[in-house]
Design an enzyme around this catalytic site. Structure first.
Site, short mmCIF file in Angstrom:
data_model
loop_
_atom_site.label_atom_id
_atom_site.label_comp_id
_atom_site.label_asym_id
_atom_site.label_seq_id
_atom_site.Cartn_x
_atom_site.Cartn_y
_atom_site.Cartn_z
N LYS A 222 27.24 38.27 39.66
CA LYS A 222 28.44 37.27 39.46
C LYS A 222 28.05 36.09 39.87
O LYS A 222 28.12 35.01 39.20
CB LYS A 222 29.70 37.86 39.68
CG LYS A 222 30.31 39.04 39.08
CD LYS A 222 31.50 39.71 39.51
CE LYS A 222 31.75 41.04 38.93
NZ LYS A 222 32.82 42.06 39.65
N GLN B 81 36.39 41.61 44.71
CA GLN B 81 35.60 42.79 44.10
C GLN B 81 36.27 43.76 44.61
O GLN B 81 36.51 44.21 45.96
CB GLN B 81 34.34 42.59 44.93
CG GLN B 81 33.31 43.57 44.32
CD GLN B 81 33.14 43.67 42.82
OE1 GLN B 81 32.90 42.61 42.28
NE2 GLN B 81 32.93 44.67 41.98
N ASP C 238 39.89 37.92 36.43
CA ASP C 238 39.60 39.16 36.29
C ASP C 238 40.73 39.81 35.39
O ASP C 238 40.27 40.95 34.84
CB ASP C 238 39.68 39.99 37.63
CG ASP C 238 38.41 40.84 37.68
OD1 ASP C 238 37.43 40.77 37.10
OD2 ASP C 238 38.31 41.57 38.95
#
Ligand code: NAP
Length: 294
Positions: free
Chosen positions: A54, A98, A121
């Site tokens: 990412k 994460q 997200d």
């Protein structure tokens, strides 16, 4: 019939080119660079690999990017404090924590601490709620990647029988909600299956578009797929180690057998995975564009 294989890697490249152009436009017009922070707790190898990917993509696209690695034993309060710190940082438009987090930390509390306007997200209850009522701001990245793959591959979803195997908050539920909306690129009839579904194959065999996110290697066999179906395999299962020492991956679909029956299929790896990272970048760009509008 041998299926057309949709490459997520190639499709992601196209979408990234578009994002890179929009990043330049945003900078030239408003002097703003999209900013993404990734917060990684501990050093779970899969999570390290995802975060590294990412960050690399964000840098390649010209984003302002921060990789904030924290020790496994960080307290929940300290992690929430960190999230709140980035909520206030005007250089940061997107915050990604994460998952999974260590068991002493409540993922719900941490995710809910993210400012919904920086929730790239798309997992904050506010953004999932917006998605459900057809007013989405940020789609969760994997479902967003699936929808883009279908759209760019020219697959008609309007009126299609879509069967989704899996009902997780991360994949199954949001992609079902997205594809059932009365809008372009959706408008499908959606069935969601799970472990309590009686006779899974009876449902999957009816699918024009079959989306599988079960996390079970090769759970979908050729006899469970209709001739000519479009098959999107979200699953990532580690089934050993390659000669180069890398993880050997396979999807939830028996690719070799199903590709002889489907009309379109995504591979694993190189299917949905590259699109997930790309849509994170798309969301971060959108967050920066929305920040300009105020
Ligand atoms: P998850 O939270 O474990 O959910 C799996 C879902 O599948 C559950 O709803 C479960 O039903 C259902 N399921 C499991 N086995 C089944 C079976 N035999 N028949 C019918 N339903 C079954 O997993 P997830 O987070 O959604 O992820 C799913 C897979 O996608 C995993 O392999 C994951 O690694 C992969 N993934 C890939 C990406 C990517 O970017 N490529 C992103 C996210 C996830 P119950 O609810 O009844 O337990």
């Amino acid at each position: 019939m041998t299926a057309r294989i949709i490459s997520g890697t190639e499709t992601a490249k196209l979408v990234r080119e578009r994002i890179a152009q929009d990043v330049v436009k945003l900078r030239e017009a408003h002097g703003i660079t999209p900013g993404l922070v990734t917060i990684l707790v501990g050093n779970n190898p899969a999570s390290v690999s995802y975060v590294t990917g990412k960050q690399k993509t964000a840098r390649d696209l010209g984003f302002y990017s921060v990789q904030d690695d924290q020790p496994e034993d960080i307290s929940e309060d300290d992690l929430v404090w960190l999230v709140e710190h980035y909520n206030k940082d005007p250089r940061v438009h997107g915050i990604l924590v994460q998952l999974p987090l260590p068991s002493h930390i409540s993922e719900t509390r941490v995710l809910n601490a993210i400012d919904p306007d920086k929730d790239v997200d798309g997992l904050h209850p506010m953004n999932l709620g917006r998605l459900m009522i057809g007013q989405a701001r940020f789609y969760p990245c994997t479902p967003y990647g699936i929808r883009e793959l279908l759209s760019i591959a020219g697959i008609e979803t309007k009126g299609a029988e879509v069967v989704v195997v899996g009902r997780s908050n991360l994949v199954g539920k949001p992609i079902s909600m997205m594809l059932v909306q009365k809008e372009a690129g959706a408008n499908a009839t959606v069935t969601m299956c799970h472990t309590a579904t009686r006779d899974l194959g009876e449902h999957t065999k009816k699918a024009d578009i079959l989306i599988v996110a079960a996390g079970r290697a090769k759970a979908i066999t050729a006899d469970m797929v209709k001739d000519g179906a479009v098959v999107i395999d979200v699953g990532v299962n580690r089934i050993g180690v390659t000669a180069e020492g890398k993880a050997k991956l396979c999807g939830d679909v028996d690719f070799e057998a199903v590709k002889e029956k489907a009309s379109v299929i995504t591979p694993v790896p190189g299917g949905v995975g590259p699109m997930t990272i790309t849509m994170l970048m798309q969301n971060t760009l959108k967050a920066a564009q929305l920040a300009v509008k105020g």
